[in-house]
Design a protein around this motif. Structure first.
Motif, short mmCIF file in Angstrom:
data_model
loop_
_atom_site.label_atom_id
_atom_site.label_comp_id
_atom_site.label_asym_id
_atom_site.label_seq_id
_atom_site.Cartn_x
_atom_site.Cartn_y
_atom_site.Cartn_z
N TYR A 25 0.84 -1.19 0.00
CA TYR A 25 0.00 0.00 0.00
C TYR A 25 0.88 1.25 0.00
O TYR A 25 1.87 1.33 0.73
N GLN A 26 0.50 2.23 -0.84
CA GLN A 26 1.37 3.35 -1.15
C GLN A 26 0.90 4.68 -0.57
O GLN A 26 1.62 5.67 -0.61
N PHE A 27 -0.33 4.73 -0.06
CA PHE A 27 -0.80 5.94 0.63
C PHE A 27 -1.95 5.58 1.55
O PHE A 27 -2.59 4.53 1.39
N ALA A 28 -2.19 6.46 2.52
CA ALA A 28 -3.28 6.25 3.48
C ALA A 28 -3.99 7.57 3.71
O ALA A 28 -3.35 8.62 3.86
N MET A 29 -5.33 7.52 3.75
CA MET A 29 -6.13 8.66 4.17
C MET A 29 -6.64 8.37 5.57
O MET A 29 -7.30 7.35 5.79
N LEU A 30 -6.32 9.24 6.52
CA LEU A 30 -6.59 9.00 7.93
C LEU A 30 -7.70 9.93 8.41
O LEU A 30 -7.62 11.15 8.18
N ARG A 31 -8.71 9.38 9.09
CA ARG A 31 -9.71 10.27 9.66
C ARG A 31 -9.08 11.06 10.79
O ARG A 31 -8.57 10.48 11.77
N ALA A 32 -9.09 12.39 10.67
CA ALA A 32 -8.56 13.25 11.72
C ALA A 32 -9.62 13.55 12.78
O ALA A 32 -9.29 13.81 13.93
N GLY A 33 -10.89 13.52 12.38
CA GLY A 33 -11.95 13.79 13.34
C GLY A 33 -13.26 14.10 12.65
O GLY A 33 -13.44 13.83 11.45
N TYR A 34 -14.16 14.73 13.39
CA TYR A 34 -15.48 15.02 12.85
C TYR A 34 -16.13 16.13 13.67
O TYR A 34 -15.79 16.35 14.84
N GLY A 35 -17.08 16.81 13.03
CA GLY A 35 -17.86 17.83 13.73
C GLY A 35 -17.02 18.94 14.31
O GLY A 35 -16.01 19.35 13.72
N PHE A 36 -17.46 19.41 15.46
CA PHE A 36 -16.81 20.56 16.08
C PHE A 36 -15.65 20.10 16.96
O PHE A 36 -15.83 19.73 18.11
N ARG A 37 -14.46 20.07 16.38
CA ARG A 37 -13.22 19.78 17.10
C ARG A 37 -13.24 18.46 17.88
O ARG A 37 -12.82 18.39 19.03
N THR A 38 -13.76 17.42 17.25
CA THR A 38 -13.74 16.09 17.88
C THR A 38 -12.73 15.23 17.14
O THR A 38 -13.00 14.74 16.05
N PRO A 39 -11.53 15.04 17.70
CA PRO A 39 -10.51 14.27 16.99
C PRO A 39 -10.81 12.78 16.99
O PRO A 39 -11.42 12.26 17.92
N ASP A 40 -10.39 12.12 15.93
CA ASP A 40 -10.43 10.66 15.88
C ASP A 40 -9.43 10.13 16.90
O ASP A 40 -8.29 10.60 16.99
N GLN A 41 -9.85 9.12 17.68
CA GLN A 41 -9.03 8.65 18.79
C GLN A 41 -7.75 7.96 18.35
O GLN A 41 -6.84 7.80 19.16
N GLN A 42 -7.67 7.53 17.11
CA GLN A 42 -6.45 6.88 16.62
C GLN A 42 -5.64 7.75 15.66
O GLN A 42 -4.59 7.31 15.19
N PHE A 43 -6.11 8.98 15.38
CA PHE A 43 -5.42 9.76 14.34
C PHE A 43 -3.97 10.02 14.69
O PHE A 43 -3.07 9.84 13.85
#
Length: 325
Positions: A25-43
């Motif tokens: 695999y040559q690239f990854a798109m990572l969820r940074a978060g959602y809504g109002f300043r709620t970060p993804d817990q694994q980002f």
């Protein structure tokens, strides 16, 4: 050009990124978060690991905006989360039917014009801050809410599960939500890139890559134990603190809330685990099954059915939020 990629969020748990890269695999798109300043817990861990092993990564933020101004605030929150990491791929806004459902629950009707304004506001703010902007959606949402002219202005990450090209101009194609690859337990979204965004972004001098050497600091250690709580209409931070046996100052510090008087319905906040327990919710994605959600959250189908009053475990709908604990 065909570049092999994937996208992940906290729902994939702890990813072994060395195995992912070793599988080609040559690239990854990572969820940074959602809504109002709620970060993804694994980002933070995902981004740090991708940076450490030299796997090009971008980020996406899920839309819960009710207005263009909300979208700009979501962009600012996204930029705060990604600021410390090397992002060699685009910064993407993920807008789907769940975004529309959330707006309806809050008294706002998302029209095609408003949806376009929301995407434009987010992407413009990303570009203003020197990053490469992109938006993500699926074919039904694009045809219902977004003009195809929009992808003449911004890059498009397109979700359509199948093997047939449909003529839409996109830079990344998400072709399945049920991929299986080394280093990840369970299903994962898989993507094909048709643009070498790492080269495009580097040549354009975007994403502040010159200020972020490779490799970056070692992966962030796991955060202290906490549970999550979804803010309900009428909630205040002090009332939530009393409910869970903590203080509003502690909640503000744990969630990077600068103004304790400013929280929003639908916002997810962290509550110290020792202070009590709170309901947790999950927004059903396309392709989800109740049994798959149960495995992901360490519970059972029977428990999920009981918590949510579900009589038929085979009948759930993408975009609906269900309680998982």
């Amino acid at each position: 050009m065909s570049i092999k990629g994937l996208d992940v969020s906290e729902f994939q748990g702890i990813v072994d990124w060395a195995q992912v890269k070793g599988a080609g695999y040559q690239f990854a798109m990572l969820r940074a978060g959602y809504g109002f300043r709620t970060p993804d817990q694994q980002f933070r861990r995902n981004a740090a690991e991708c940076n450490r092993i030299g796997l090009p990564a971008g980020a996406y933020w899920f839309c819960y905006a009710l207005s263009p101004e909300d979208a700009r605030k979501e962009a600012d929150g996204c930029l705060e989360v990604i600021a410390s990491y090397r992002m060699e791929y685009p910064i993407c806004y993920d807008i789907e039917h769940a975004s529309v459902t959330y707006a309806e629950q809050n008294g706002v009707t998302i029209t095609p014009a408003l949806a376009t304004q929301i995407v434009t506001a987010f992407c413009d703010r990303i570009e203003e801050r020197g990053y490469f902007a992109m938006y993500y959606s699926n074919q039904n949402f694009l045809e219902t809410y977004l003009s195809r002219d929009l992808n003449r202005r911004y890059a498009l990450w397109f979700a359509r599960y199948g093997s047939r090209y449909d003529g839409i101009d996109y830079g990344i194609w998400q072709y399945t939500s049920t991929g299986s690859i080394p280093g990840i337990a369970g299903n994962v979204d898989l993507d094909t890139g048709y643009v070498d965004y790492a080269s495009v972004i580097r040549k354009a001098g975007l994403n502040h890559l010159g200020s972020k050497p490779t490799p970056p600091p070692k992966p962030t250690p796991p955060p202290a134990d906490y549970i999550t709580y979804v803010v309900q209409p009428g909630d205040t931070l002090s009332e939530i603190a009393v409910r869970y046996g903590t203080t509003y100052q502690a909640l503000a510090a744990l969630n990077n809330i600068s103004d304790p008087n400013l929280i929003h319905p639908g916002q997810t906040i962290r509550v110290p685990e020792k202070s009590g327990s709170a309901p947790r919710y999950y927004t059903i994605q396309s392709g989800d099954t109740l049994s798959g959600i149960a495995v992901r959250f360490g519970t059972s189908v029977t428990t999920l059915m009981s918590l949510n009053g579900i009589s038929n475990p085979n009948l759930i709908y993408a975009g609906n939020a269900i309680r998982v604990s």
